[in-house]
Design an enzyme around this catalytic site. Structure first.
Site, PDB file in Angstrom:
ATOM      1  N   GLU A   1     128.796 -23.644  61.924  1.00 55.74           N
ATOM      2  CA  GLU A   1     127.471 -24.021  61.414  1.00 55.74           C
ATOM      3  C   GLU A   1     127.365 -25.513  61.150  1.00 55.74           C
ATOM      4  O   GLU A   1     126.330 -26.134  61.422  1.00 55.74           O
ATOM      5  CB  GLU A   1     127.163 -23.237  60.125  1.00 55.74           C
ATOM      6  CG  GLU A   1     126.800 -21.775  60.347  1.00 55.74           C
ATOM      7  CD  GLU A   1     128.001 -20.869  60.525  1.00 55.74           C
ATOM      8  OE1 GLU A   1     127.810 -19.657  60.752  1.00 55.74           O
ATOM      9  OE2 GLU A   1     129.145 -21.381  60.447  1.00 55.74           O
TER      10      GLU A   1
ATOM     11  N   HIS B   1     126.437 -11.000  52.418  1.00 56.37           N
ATOM     12  CA  HIS B   1     125.471 -10.882  53.502  1.00 56.37           C
ATOM     13  C   HIS B   1     124.122 -10.336  53.016  1.00 56.37           C
ATOM     14  O   HIS B   1     123.346  -9.820  53.815  1.00 56.37           O
ATOM     15  CB  HIS B   1     125.988  -9.933  54.597  1.00 56.37           C
ATOM     16  CG  HIS B   1     127.207 -10.412  55.312  1.00 56.37           C
ATOM     17  ND1 HIS B   1     128.451 -10.391  54.731  1.00 56.37           N
ATOM     18  CD2 HIS B   1     127.388 -10.911  56.561  1.00 56.37           C
ATOM     19  CE1 HIS B   1     129.347 -10.856  55.596  1.00 56.37           C
ATOM     20  NE2 HIS B   1     128.727 -11.178  56.712  1.00 56.37           N
TER      21      HIS B   1
END
Length: 345
Positions: free
Chosen positions: A62, A131
Site C-alpha cells: 500500500e 477487517h
C-alpha cells in the site's frame, strides 16, 4: 434521463468507467482491482473495457502504490487508488496523512492533488477486528482530505464522479454490507435507480431521507438503511422520525443538521464508527455549540460502536454494532424523556 436499478458496486464501477472515457488522466490502481474487479466489486468489468494501462493491479504494498498515486496526482493525472479494507490504511499512513493530505498546503497551493483513495468499510459479517472497522472519523480528523461515505447506488455514482473531478484528495469509503454483492447479505435499500448519464452530487449537502417532526436521527452509510427500517417501526408507535443522511463528513452539512434539530428538538446520532472522539461526538458538539438557536427537548443521544475491537463472534459483533432495534429503543427513550427546562428549552 434513462435510469435502471444498480447495486452500489455497479454504480461505483460505472462512475469510474465513464470518467476514464471522459478524461485520459484518470486511472485506477490497487490490489485485485483488475481481472478480479475489486474484492467488493467497485472496479468490476473495467479491465476488459479499458485495459491494463488504465486499470492496474499492484503488488501488496500500500505504501508503494499510494505514494505512486500521490506523485501521479501532483503531475496532473487523476488516480484512483483502492485499499481493499480501510483497516489496512495503517501500513501506509505516512503517505496518506503526511503527503496526500498535506502536500497542497506544504507547496503553498502551487500544486493540486486530484486523487481518490477508495476503500471498503464496516462489519456485520464476521471478519473480525482487523477487517471490520469504519474509521471515517479518523480521516475526517486530519485536515486536507475530503471524506465521502455514500449510502446507496444513486449517491455513490454521483459522489464518485464528483470525487474524481475534484482537485483535492478525496477519501471515498463504501460499506461492504450495502454494495449488493451476491455472496454477502446486504441491506437492499442501497440498490436503487441510477441514471445512465453522468451526473455529480456536490459535497457538503446532506439528504433528508425521511421527514419527521418528533426526533432527528443523523447517520450515514449502511446505518442509513438500518435507520429507515427503524423509522418505519417508530411510525407504528406514533413517533415521527426525521432521517438525515450526511453523505459527506468533510465537508459536513452542519446547517442541515441544525435545521432538522430546530424542528424536532431531539437528536439521535446513529454511527458505526467508534463512540469516543469521533463523528457522533462532532455532531453532538455542533448542536451544543448552537443552543442559542436550537431548543432541545431532551439531551442528545449517541449510538455507536463501544470502544472495543470488532468481535469475530456473530452475537458479539451484532451487539457492538448498532442494529435496528437499538435505534428504535434509543429514539423511543428520547421522545419519552422529560423535557429539558431552563437555558436549553
Amino acid at each position: 434521463m434513462t435510469t435502471r436499478k444498480l447495486t452500489m458496486a455497479q454504480a461505483v464501477s460505472e462512475a469510474i468507467g465513464q470518467e476514464i472515457e471522459r478524461d485520459p488522466n484518470v486511472f485506477v490502481m490497487g490490489e485485485d482491482i483488475g481481472k478480479y474487479g475489486g474484492i467488493f466489486g467497485a472496479t468490476g468489468g473495467l479491465l476488459a473495457k479499458h485495459g491494463k494501462d488504465r486499470i492496474m493491479d499492484t503488488p501488496i504494498s500500500e505504501t508503494a502504490f499510494i505514494g505512486t498515486a500521490i506523485g501521479a496526482a501532483a503531475e496532473g493525472m487523476r488516480p484512483i487508488a483502492e485499499i481493499m479494507f480501510v483497516d489496512f490504511f495503517g501500513v501506509c499512513m505516512d503517505m496518506i496523512y503526511n503527503h496526500m493530505a498535506k502536500n497542497i498546503y506544504m507547496a503553498g497551493g502551487n500544486i493540486k492533488m486530484p486523487m481518490v483513495l477508495m476503500a471498503g468499510i464496516g462489519g456485520g459479517y464476521n471478519d473480525a477486528a482487523q477487517h471490520s472497522q469504519c474509521l471515517y472519523g479518523t480521516f475526517a480528523h486530519m485536515p486536507g482530505m475530503k471524506v465521502v461515505v455514500p449510502s446507496n447506488a444513486y449517491d455513490a455514482k454521483g459522489l464518485m464522479t464528483q470525487a474524481i473531478r475534484d482537485d483535492n484528495p478525496v477519501v471515498f469509503l463504501f460499506h461492504k454490507g450495502i454494495m449488493g454483492l451476491p455472496w454477502m447479505s446486504y441491506f437492499e435499500g442501497s440498490t436503487n435507480e441510477v441514471p445512465e448519464e453522468q451526473y455529480t452530487i456536490p459535497f457538503g449537502q446532506a439528504k433528508v431521507v425521511r421527514e419527521g417532526a418528533d426526533v432527528t436521527i443523523v447517520t450515514l452509510s449502511q446505518m442509513v438503511q438500518k435507520t429507515v427500517l427503524a423509522a418505519q417501526q417508530l411510525a407504528d408507535a406514533a413517533i415521527d422520525a426525521e432521517v438525515i443522511d450526511l453523505r459527506t463528513i468533510v465537508p459536513l452539512d452542519r446547517e442541515a443538521v441544525l435545521k432538522s434539530v430546530r424542528k424536532t428538538g431531539r437528536l439521535l446520532v446513529a454511527d458505526e464508527d467508534y463512540l469516543s472522539f469521533g463523528l457522533s461526538g462532532e455532531i453532538a458538539a455542533l448542536v451544543a455549540e448552537n443552543l442559542d438557536s436550537v431548543r432541545l427537548k431532551a439531551p442528545v443521544r449517541r449510538l455507536a460502536v463501544p470502544d472495543v475491537p470488532i468481535p469475530f463472534s456473530r452475537p458479539l459483533e451484532q451487539f457492538v454494532i448498532p442494529q435496528v432495534d437499538a435505534i428504535v429503543a434509543a429514539a423511543q427513550q428520547l421522545v419519552a424523556a422529560p423535557q429539558l427546562e431552563g437555558a436549553y428549552a
